[in-house]
Design a protein around this motif. Structure first.
Motif, PDB file in Angstrom:
ATOM      1  N   PHE A  16     -11.303 -31.886  39.277  1.00  0.00           N
ATOM      2  CA  PHE A  16     -10.289 -30.849  39.518  1.00  0.00           C
ATOM      3  C   PHE A  16      -9.503 -30.556  38.244  1.00  0.00           C
ATOM      4  N   LEU A  17      -9.111 -31.591  37.517  1.00  0.00           N
ATOM      5  CA  LEU A  17      -8.342 -31.403  36.295  1.00  0.00           C
ATOM      6  C   LEU A  17      -9.162 -30.684  35.225  1.00  0.00           C
ATOM      7  N   ALA A  23      -3.317 -27.587  34.099  1.00  0.00           N
ATOM      8  CA  ALA A  23      -2.594 -28.435  35.060  1.00  0.00           C
ATOM      9  C   ALA A  23      -1.933 -29.604  34.341  1.00  0.00           C
ATOM     10  N   ALA A  24      -0.722 -29.933  34.780  1.00  0.00           N
ATOM     11  CA  ALA A  24       0.012 -31.071  34.207  1.00  0.00           C
ATOM     12  C   ALA A  24      -0.517 -32.399  34.739  1.00  0.00           C
ATOM     13  N   GLY A  25      -1.169 -32.360  35.897  1.00  0.00           N
ATOM     14  CA  GLY A  25      -1.696 -33.577  36.499  1.00  0.00           C
ATOM     15  C   GLY A  25      -1.975 -33.359  37.969  1.00  0.00           C
ATOM     16  N   VAL A  26      -2.230 -34.447  38.672  1.00  0.00           N
ATOM     17  CA  VAL A  26      -2.471 -34.414  40.110  1.00  0.00           C
ATOM     18  C   VAL A  26      -1.186 -34.849  40.805  1.00  0.00           C
ATOM     19  N   ARG A  27      -0.681 -33.987  41.673  1.00  0.00           N
ATOM     20  CA  ARG A  27       0.525 -34.318  42.437  1.00  0.00           C
ATOM     21  C   ARG A  27       0.112 -35.117  43.663  1.00  0.00           C
ATOM     22  N   PHE A  28       0.752 -36.283  43.839  1.00  0.00           N
ATOM     23  CA  PHE A  28       0.504 -37.125  45.006  1.00  0.00           C
ATOM     24  C   PHE A  28       1.849 -37.464  45.629  1.00  0.00           C
ATOM     25  N   GLY A  29       1.939 -37.287  46.918  1.00  0.00           N
ATOM     26  CA  GLY A  29       3.176 -37.603  47.614  1.00  0.00           C
ATOM     27  C   GLY A  29       3.023 -37.418  49.104  1.00  0.00           C
ATOM     28  N   VAL A  30       4.149 -37.244  49.755  1.00  0.00           N
ATOM     29  CA  VAL A  30       4.162 -37.044  51.201  1.00  0.00           C
ATOM     30  C   VAL A  30       5.085 -35.884  51.532  1.00  0.00           C
ATOM     31  N   LYS A  31       4.852 -35.324  52.714  1.00  0.00           N
ATOM     32  CA  LYS A  31       5.762 -34.320  53.260  1.00  0.00           C
ATOM     33  C   LYS A  31       5.961 -34.629  54.723  1.00  0.00           C
ATOM     34  N   ASP A  43      -2.597 -32.446  45.263  1.00  0.00           N
ATOM     35  CA  ASP A  43      -2.810 -31.099  44.759  1.00  0.00           C
ATOM     36  C   ASP A  43      -2.674 -31.122  43.242  1.00  0.00           C
ATOM     37  N   LEU A  44      -3.155 -30.080  42.605  1.00  0.00           N
ATOM     38  CA  LEU A  44      -2.935 -29.957  41.166  1.00  0.00           C
ATOM     39  C   LEU A  44      -1.513 -29.489  40.936  1.00  0.00           C
ATOM     40  N   ALA A  45      -0.848 -30.080  39.973  1.00  0.00           N
ATOM     41  CA  ALA A  45       0.522 -29.707  39.635  1.00  0.00           C
ATOM     42  C   ALA A  45       0.498 -28.854  38.378  1.00  0.00           C
ATOM     43  N   GLU A  46       1.128 -27.692  38.459  1.00  0.00           N
ATOM     44  CA  GLU A  46       1.206 -26.823  37.290  1.00  0.00           C
ATOM     45  C   GLU A  46       2.195 -27.364  36.269  1.00  0.00           C
ATOM     46  N   SER A  47       3.216 -28.042  36.768  1.00  0.00           N
ATOM     47  CA  SER A  47       4.245 -28.561  35.871  1.00  0.00           C
ATOM     48  C   SER A  47       4.940 -29.740  36.536  1.00  0.00           C
ATOM     49  N   MET A  48       5.756 -30.401  35.759  1.00  0.00           N
ATOM     50  CA  MET A  48       6.594 -31.479  36.278  1.00  0.00           C
ATOM     51  C   MET A  48       7.889 -30.855  36.790  1.00  0.00           C
ATOM     52  N   LEU A  55       2.734 -40.928  36.247  1.00  0.00           N
ATOM     53  CA  LEU A  55       2.062 -42.228  36.197  1.00  0.00           C
ATOM     54  C   LEU A  55       0.647 -41.996  35.679  1.00  0.00           C
ATOM     55  N   GLU A  56       0.245 -42.771  34.716  1.00  0.00           N
ATOM     56  CA  GLU A  56      -1.123 -42.700  34.216  1.00  0.00           C
ATOM     57  C   GLU A  56      -1.912 -43.765  34.972  1.00  0.00           C
ATOM     58  N   VAL A  57      -2.827 -43.335  35.847  1.00  0.00           N
ATOM     59  CA  VAL A  57      -3.590 -44.269  36.675  1.00  0.00           C
ATOM     60  C   VAL A  57      -5.066 -44.124  36.330  1.00  0.00           C
ATOM     61  N   ASP A  58      -5.596 -45.095  35.631  1.00  0.00           N
ATOM     62  CA  ASP A  58      -7.004 -45.086  35.221  1.00  0.00           C
ATOM     63  C   ASP A  58      -7.389 -43.780  34.541  1.00  0.00           C
ATOM     64  N   GLY A  59      -6.511 -43.291  33.658  1.00  0.00           N
ATOM     65  CA  GLY A  59      -6.790 -42.077  32.901  1.00  0.00           C
ATOM     66  C   GLY A  59      -6.455 -40.782  33.605  1.00  0.00           C
ATOM     67  N   VAL A  60      -5.963 -40.856  34.831  1.00  0.00           N
ATOM     68  CA  VAL A  60      -5.588 -39.658  35.583  1.00  0.00           C
ATOM     69  C   VAL A  60      -4.070 -39.525  35.568  1.00  0.00           C
ATOM     70  N   PRO A  61      -3.546 -38.375  35.113  1.00  0.00           N
ATOM     71  CA  PRO A  61      -2.101 -38.168  35.174  1.00  0.00           C
ATOM     72  C   PRO A  61      -1.691 -37.878  36.625  1.00  0.00           C
ATOM     73  N   LEU A  62      -0.981 -38.801  37.231  1.00  0.00           N
ATOM     74  CA  LEU A  62      -0.563 -38.696  38.622  1.00  0.00           C
ATOM     75  C   LEU A  62       0.935 -38.430  38.645  1.00  0.00           C
ATOM     76  N   ILE A  63       1.335 -37.340  39.297  1.00  0.00           N
ATOM     77  CA  ILE A  63       2.735 -36.949  39.364  1.00  0.00           C
ATOM     78  C   ILE A  63       3.252 -37.243  40.768  1.00  0.00           C
ATOM     79  N   VAL A  64       4.304 -38.062  40.837  1.00  0.00           N
ATOM     80  CA  VAL A  64       4.867 -38.484  42.124  1.00  0.00           C
ATOM     81  C   VAL A  64       6.368 -38.215  42.088  1.00  0.00           C
ATOM     82  N   SER A  65       6.882 -37.573  43.134  1.00  0.00           N
ATOM     83  CA  SER A  65       8.323 -37.311  43.184  1.00  0.00           C
ATOM     84  C   SER A  65       9.074 -38.589  43.535  1.00  0.00           C
TER      85      SER A  65
END
Length: 108
Positions: A16-17, A23-31, A43-48, A55-65
């Protein structure tokens, strides 16, 4: 703060990236949603955004609120294929229950 990604999920996220280089990274969270209270968001995050952590997780930029951090700490993200269906699967030690359809979860 600990989130893990299986090799299958890592490969899918990198795909996906690669298809969206801006994309700034992969957004991971809950709603809040569903019959049990929370649903996962990937989802892909356009920005922070303000209140996000990168969070850098195994080379994947993961964005968590900040709002999601406590609910997803310790989660293992997997990616599975079953016939024609494919989806991310979450193993969350904070989850205390799920709805019957598996779309949402609860925490204590």
């Amino acid at each position: 703060m600990s989130i893990s990604i299986t090799p299958a999920a890592n490969e899918r996220m990198r795909h996906f990236l690669a298809s969206t280089p801006a994309a700034a990274g992969v957004r991971f969270g809950v709603k809040r949603t569903g019959c049990s209270g929370f649903a996962y968001v990937v989802d892909l995050a356009e920005s922070m955004d303000e209140g996000d952590r990168l969070l850098e997780v195994d080379g994947v930029p993961l964005i968590v609120s900040d709002k999601s951090l406590a609910l997803v700490d310790g989660t293992v993200i997997d990616f599975q294929r079953h016939g024609l269906n494919a989806s991310f699967v979450f193993h969350n030690p904070n989850s205390t229950g799920e709805c019957g359809c598996g779309e949402s979860f609860t925490v204590s």
